[in-house]
Design a protein around this motif. Sequence first.
Motif, PDB file in Angstrom:
ATOM      1  N   ALA A  29      33.102  28.393  43.286  1.00 30.25           N
ATOM      2  CA  ALA A  29      34.143  27.377  43.502  1.00 30.25           C
ATOM      3  C   ALA A  29      35.272  27.902  44.379  1.00 30.25           C
ATOM      4  CB  ALA A  29      34.699  26.903  42.166  1.00 30.25           C
ATOM      5  N   THR A  30      35.618  29.177  44.240  1.00 30.11           N
ATOM      6  CA  THR A  30      36.770  29.740  44.962  1.00 30.11           C
ATOM      7  C   THR A  30      36.372  30.555  46.184  1.00 30.11           C
ATOM      8  OG1 THR A  30      36.771  31.766  43.617  1.00 30.11           O
ATOM      9  CG2 THR A  30      38.063  29.897  42.808  1.00 30.11           C
ATOM     10  N   GLU A  31      35.062  30.856  46.301  1.00 30.15           N
ATOM     11  CA  GLU A  31      34.549  31.652  47.423  1.00 30.15           C
ATOM     12  C   GLU A  31      35.278  32.986  47.568  1.00 30.15           C
ATOM     13  OE1 GLU A  31      34.643  29.003  50.801  1.00 30.15           O
ATOM     14  OE2 GLU A  31      32.716  28.127  50.226  1.00 30.15           O
ATOM     15  N   GLY A  32      35.677  33.546  46.442  1.00 32.04           N
ATOM     16  CA  GLY A  32      36.301  34.865  46.463  1.00 32.04           C
ATOM     17  C   GLY A  32      37.747  34.875  46.910  1.00 32.04           C
ATOM     18  N   ASN A  33      38.367  33.713  46.980  1.00 31.77           N
ATOM     19  CA  ASN A  33      39.775  33.637  47.379  1.00 31.77           C
ATOM     20  C   ASN A  33      40.650  33.986  46.175  1.00 31.77           C
ATOM     21  OD1 ASN A  33      42.469  32.400  47.702  1.00 31.77           O
ATOM     22  ND2 ASN A  33      41.630  31.611  49.621  1.00 31.77           N
ATOM     23  N   PRO A  34      41.431  35.082  46.237  1.00 30.45           N
ATOM     24  CA  PRO A  34      42.229  35.499  45.066  1.00 30.45           C
ATOM     25  C   PRO A  34      43.225  34.442  44.607  1.00 30.45           C
ATOM     26  CG  PRO A  34      42.137  37.256  46.709  1.00 30.45           C
ATOM     27  CD  PRO A  34      41.574  36.032  47.352  1.00 30.45           C
TER      28      PRO A  34
ATOM     29  N   THR B  35      34.575  40.526  47.209  1.00 28.00           N
ATOM     30  CA  THR B  35      33.160  40.616  46.865  1.00 28.00           C
ATOM     31  C   THR B  35      33.001  40.188  45.413  1.00 28.00           C
ATOM     32  OG1 THR B  35      33.316  42.904  46.079  1.00 28.00           O
ATOM     33  CG2 THR B  35      32.918  42.577  48.438  1.00 28.00           C
ATOM     34  N   THR B  36      31.763  40.024  44.975  1.00 25.71           N
ATOM     35  CA  THR B  36      31.548  39.602  43.591  1.00 25.71           C
ATOM     36  C   THR B  36      32.100  40.624  42.603  1.00 25.71           C
ATOM     37  OG1 THR B  36      29.320  40.572  43.704  1.00 25.71           O
ATOM     38  CG2 THR B  36      29.524  38.188  44.108  1.00 25.71           C
ATOM     39  N   GLN B  37      31.975  41.917  42.939  1.00 32.34           N
ATOM     40  CA  GLN B  37      32.491  42.946  42.043  1.00 32.34           C
ATOM     41  C   GLN B  37      34.017  42.967  42.034  1.00 32.34           C
ATOM     42  OE1 GLN B  37      30.911  44.867  39.735  1.00 32.34           O
ATOM     43  NE2 GLN B  37      29.211  43.494  40.282  1.00 32.34           N
ATOM     44  N   GLU B  38      34.624  42.817  43.206  1.00 30.41           N
ATOM     45  CA  GLU B  38      36.085  42.754  43.276  1.00 30.41           C
ATOM     46  C   GLU B  38      36.602  41.531  42.538  1.00 30.41           C
ATOM     47  OE1 GLU B  38      36.638  44.924  47.646  1.00 30.41           O
ATOM     48  OE2 GLU B  38      36.371  42.756  47.493  1.00 30.41           O
ATOM     49  N   HIS B  39      35.880  40.424  42.705  1.00 30.50           N
ATOM     50  CA  HIS B  39      36.261  39.190  42.035  1.00 30.50           C
ATOM     51  C   HIS B  39      36.162  39.359  40.515  1.00 30.50           C
ATOM     52  CE1 HIS B  39      35.641  34.875  40.804  1.00 30.50           C
ATOM     53  NE2 HIS B  39      36.666  34.746  41.614  1.00 30.50           N
ATOM     54  N   ARG B  40      35.110  40.038  40.061  1.00 30.83           N
ATOM     55  CA  ARG B  40      34.953  40.298  38.626  1.00 30.83           C
ATOM     56  C   ARG B  40      36.147  41.071  38.078  1.00 30.83           C
ATOM     57  NH1 ARG B  40      31.182  41.321  34.476  1.00 30.83           N
ATOM     58  NH2 ARG B  40      29.465  40.473  35.720  1.00 30.83           N
ATOM     59  N   ARG B  41      36.569  42.112  38.821  1.00 33.86           N
ATOM     60  CA  ARG B  41      37.695  42.923  38.355  1.00 33.86           C
ATOM     61  C   ARG B  41      38.986  42.111  38.304  1.00 33.86           C
ATOM     62  NH1 ARG B  41      35.052  46.986  41.490  1.00 33.86           N
ATOM     63  NH2 ARG B  41      36.484  46.665  43.252  1.00 33.86           N
ATOM     64  N   LEU B  42      39.161  41.208  39.295  1.00 32.41           N
ATOM     65  CA  LEU B  42      40.347  40.340  39.284  1.00 32.41           C
ATOM     66  C   LEU B  42      40.324  39.422  38.067  1.00 32.41           C
ATOM     67  CD1 LEU B  42      42.908  39.160  40.580  1.00 32.41           C
ATOM     68  CD2 LEU B  42      41.429  37.622  41.904  1.00 32.41           C
TER      69      LEU B  42
ATOM     70  N   PHE C  45      43.096  31.122  45.014  1.00 34.66           N
ATOM     71  CA  PHE C  45      42.389  30.025  44.366  1.00 34.66           C
ATOM     72  C   PHE C  45      41.895  30.444  42.976  1.00 34.66           C
ATOM     73  CE2 PHE C  45      41.018  27.841  48.600  1.00 34.66           C
ATOM     74  CZ  PHE C  45      42.331  27.481  48.813  1.00 34.66           C
ATOM     75  N   THR C  46      41.411  31.686  42.875  1.00 35.15           N
ATOM     76  CA  THR C  46      40.917  32.180  41.589  1.00 35.15           C
ATOM     77  C   THR C  46      42.023  32.159  40.540  1.00 35.15           C
ATOM     78  OG1 THR C  46      39.269  33.605  42.654  1.00 35.15           O
ATOM     79  CG2 THR C  46      39.920  34.172  40.399  1.00 35.15           C
ATOM     80  N   LYS C  47      43.184  32.652  40.916  1.00 28.95           N
ATOM     81  CA  LYS C  47      44.318  32.685  39.983  1.00 28.95           C
ATOM     82  C   LYS C  47      44.711  31.275  39.556  1.00 28.95           C
ATOM     83  CE  LYS C  47      49.124  34.273  39.671  1.00 28.95           C
ATOM     84  NZ  LYS C  47      50.231  34.960  40.396  1.00 28.95           N
ATOM     85  N   GLU C  48      44.765  30.347  40.529  1.00 30.56           N
ATOM     86  CA  GLU C  48      45.175  28.977  40.220  1.00 30.56           C
ATOM     87  C   GLU C  48      44.148  28.263  39.341  1.00 30.56           C
ATOM     88  OE1 GLU C  48      48.130  27.313  41.002  1.00 30.56           O
ATOM     89  OE2 GLU C  48      48.658  29.405  41.326  1.00 30.56           O
TER      90      GLU C  48
ATOM     91  N   LEU D  62      43.007  39.072  35.070  1.00 32.88           N
ATOM     92  CA  LEU D  62      43.735  37.829  34.808  1.00 32.88           C
ATOM     93  C   LEU D  62      43.462  37.282  33.410  1.00 32.88           C
ATOM     94  CD1 LEU D  62      43.226  36.007  38.241  1.00 32.88           C
ATOM     95  CD2 LEU D  62      45.330  37.078  37.405  1.00 32.88           C
ATOM     96  N   THR D  63      42.275  37.551  32.882  1.00 35.04           N
ATOM     97  CA  THR D  63      41.915  37.011  31.569  1.00 35.04           C
ATOM     98  C   THR D  63      42.047  38.046  30.448  1.00 35.04           C
ATOM     99  OG1 THR D  63      39.563  37.581  31.868  1.00 35.04           O
ATOM    100  CG2 THR D  63      40.285  35.385  32.606  1.00 35.04           C
TER     101      THR D  63
END
Length: 289
Positions: free
Chosen positions: A180-185, A152-159, A187-190, A163-164
């Motif tokens: 861009a990543t559609e919440g894919n962990p 979700t957007t909130q889970e993605h924010r926490r990730l 893809f987000t990391k890469e 990472l940053t």
Amino acid sequence: QGFGEVFQDFFRGPEASGSAANITGIDFSDLASELITLFPSLVEPRQAASFTEVMYEMDTALDHSKLSDLLARTLIRFSAEGPAVIVLQDLHHGAESASILEQILMRVSREPILIIGTYRDTGIGKNHPVSQLVRTLVNERNFSLIELKPLTTQEHRRLVEFLTLNASPDEAFLEQLYEATEGNPYFTKEVIRSLTEAGVLMPVENGKLVVAGDLEMTFDSLPATVQKTIEARMRKLPESLQEVLSAASVLGKTFDERDLVFLMGPDEKVEDAIDALIADDFLEEDRET
């Protein structure tokens, strides 16, 4: 070689110098020659000579029944001194491991063994051995399928914060990254790694990453690892479906089926192609419109 990696620690542990002993103390002597013939990387080259006396003559086209029996006996040996947990990662990369796993699971179903397999459904289609395995096992009593949905957007924010190392990341950056990543962990990391290497994200105090460049995120700017994941999956499609998917991409992230039919031409079997692409999770149908 998913199974080879699982077995390797047992054969190449600190006590495995020239014998079938291992870090657990479990004796694999009667299986060692067969396993090392199948997975030469299980031992260091200097150790391999210890097993040449009864080296197993194994056909490279060894049938699945014999192979699954060997692997099942090895897994059962892991539980000789108590319950065992076996983790097979990235099954989407190991079609051979996935194709033989069903037979192995049947053989070890009464043993105190928990086998965990992970895979990315973005990397497989409905005909991939992993997909076939899941369909076969889905109704089995001792099988569980745990689907990890996009964040979700909130889970993605926490990730992203993790990472940053940034507790208050740029909102525009978060929004574009999620789109861009559609919440894919993965893809987000890469993407974050790639943006850091490109200088779009810059480290400041205590390693915190902040936006310091252009935030444009198009497919062409995605990191090679992400592009290869997507492209490899697309290449497995029949050419006719690739053409339809390519035409759909021209219309944008969302489109009307009639527009795609118009673009492809009336003689093309666009509706069947769309159904096939939806079934393979390349397209998602919006039933509310």
